[in-house]
Enzyme design. Structure first.
Site, PDB file in Angstrom:
ATOM      1  N   LYS A  40      98.813 -47.014  28.406  1.00  0.00           N
ATOM      2  CA  LYS A  40      99.578 -46.896  28.302  1.00  0.00           C
ATOM      3  C   LYS A  40     100.365 -48.229  28.154  1.00  0.00           C
ATOM      4  CE  LYS A  40     100.702 -43.912  33.223  1.00  0.00           C
ATOM      5  NZ  LYS A  40     100.607 -43.704  34.367  1.00  0.00           N
ATOM      6  N   TYR A  45     105.212 -34.027  31.091  1.00  0.00           N
ATOM      7  CA  TYR A  45     104.656 -34.035  32.166  1.00  0.00           C
ATOM      8  C   TYR A  45     105.446 -32.353  33.135  1.00  0.00           C
ATOM      9  CZ  TYR A  45     103.618 -38.977  33.615  1.00  0.00           C
ATOM     10  OH  TYR A  45     102.317 -39.159  33.524  1.00  0.00           O
ATOM     11  N   ASN A  53     100.941 -48.654  35.786  1.00  0.00           N
ATOM     12  CA  ASN A  53      99.816 -48.333  36.086  1.00  0.00           C
ATOM     13  C   ASN A  53      98.899 -48.064  35.518  1.00  0.00           C
ATOM     14  OD1 ASN A  53     100.235 -45.985  35.855  1.00  0.00           O
ATOM     15  ND2 ASN A  53     100.279 -44.939  37.834  1.00  0.00           N
ATOM     16  N   HIS A  93      97.730 -42.871  32.002  1.00  0.00           N
ATOM     17  CA  HIS A  93      98.079 -41.639  32.184  1.00  0.00           C
ATOM     18  C   HIS A  93      96.073 -41.124  32.522  1.00  0.00           C
ATOM     19  CE1 HIS A  93      98.308 -37.681  33.004  1.00  0.00           C
ATOM     20  NE2 HIS A  93      97.669 -37.369  31.985  1.00  0.00           N
ATOM     21  N   GLU A 115      97.278 -30.781  27.869  1.00  0.00           N
ATOM     22  CA  GLU A 115      97.361 -31.826  27.618  1.00  0.00           C
ATOM     23  C   GLU A 115      96.998 -32.290  26.056  1.00  0.00           C
ATOM     24  OE1 GLU A 115      97.230 -34.683  30.463  1.00  0.00           O
ATOM     25  OE2 GLU A 115      98.525 -33.967  31.934  1.00  0.00           O
TER      26      GLU A 115
END
Ligand code: ATP
Ligand code: MG
Length: 202
Positions: free
Chosen positions: A15, A55, A157, A160, A171
């Site tokens: 990210k 998502y 965080n 992903h 994905e």
């Protein structure tokens, strides 16, 4: 050999905070040294539409992410921002669109035995405050549900990673064209997977 566990693939996204913290090499090293094979990689700045689609590829994700967030509040003896998981989930998606389009990300695909589960284990739990020591999220970042809610933003965080084989299978084609993934043999696969370790001694 099509269904051998060593052919399992997972999708990993570093990210924007992972790049800004200059942790790309550190993160890739964690996956590489497990014995996983990198089969696709690229840098891009995703659009909000691409993130929303990512998502919502998994029906039920919105509710699940809401439930997980609410549970985390309750576990800490705190009141969640809403009791409705769908309301929390919708809020998280909007925050993720802002977060993940804020700068470049690195999209990658890794292959190897139990790729999905092994990558999740090394990546660590969603919330850096409670993710295990020794995991990437546990070792390199300090965010929390509470801080994200206070500032109305997504939890930062770093990564992903696909949560299941089904998620990975949805994905990977969302981020990569078939021809962007490379099929090749990694020399170390012999020691990881060959049934008979013959040919080692001279
Ligand atoms: P990822 O899917 O990014 O690998 P994950 O599977 O551990 O992470 P999910 O439950 O799928 O976590 O949530 C996706 C992402 O949404 C999280 O990584 C985090 O960045 C963000 N997020 C989840 N819950 C919240 C929340 N309550 N507030 C802010 N951000 C959240
Ligand atoms: Mg997830």
């Amino acid at each position: 050999m099509a269904n051998h566990p060593k052919t399992e693939r997972t999708f990993v996204l570093i990210k924007p905070d992972g790049l800004q913290r200059t942790l790309v090499g550190e993160i890739m090293r964690r996956y590489e040294r497990l014995g996983l094979k990198l089969v696709g990689i690229k840098m891009l700045v995703p659009t909000a539409e691409h993130i929303e689609k990512h998502y919502t590829l998994h029906p039920g994700w919105k509710k699940a992410v809401g439930e997980k967030s609410i549970e985390s509040y309750i576990k800490k003896g705190k009141k969640p921002p809403s009791d409705n998981p769908l309301v929390v989930g919708e809020q998280v998606i909007e925050r993720l669109k802002k977060y993940l389009t804020s700068g470049p990300v690195i999209a990658s695909v890794w292959q190897g035995a139990h790729a999905v589960g092994i990558v999740r284990k090394v990546t660590g739990g969603t919330e850096p405050l409670s993710s295990d020591v020794g995991t990437i999220r546990g070792d390199f970042v300090l965010d929390s549900y509470q801080m994200a809610d206070t500032d109305d933003r997504a939890i930062r965080n770093l990564i992903h990673a696909s949560g299941s084989v089904e998620e990975a299978n949805a994905e990977i084609p969302h981020w990569f064209k078939k021809e962007e993934l490379v099929n090749y043999r990694l020399v170390q696969e012999q020691i990881l997977y060959d049934v008979n370790l013959d040919g080692l001694l001279e």
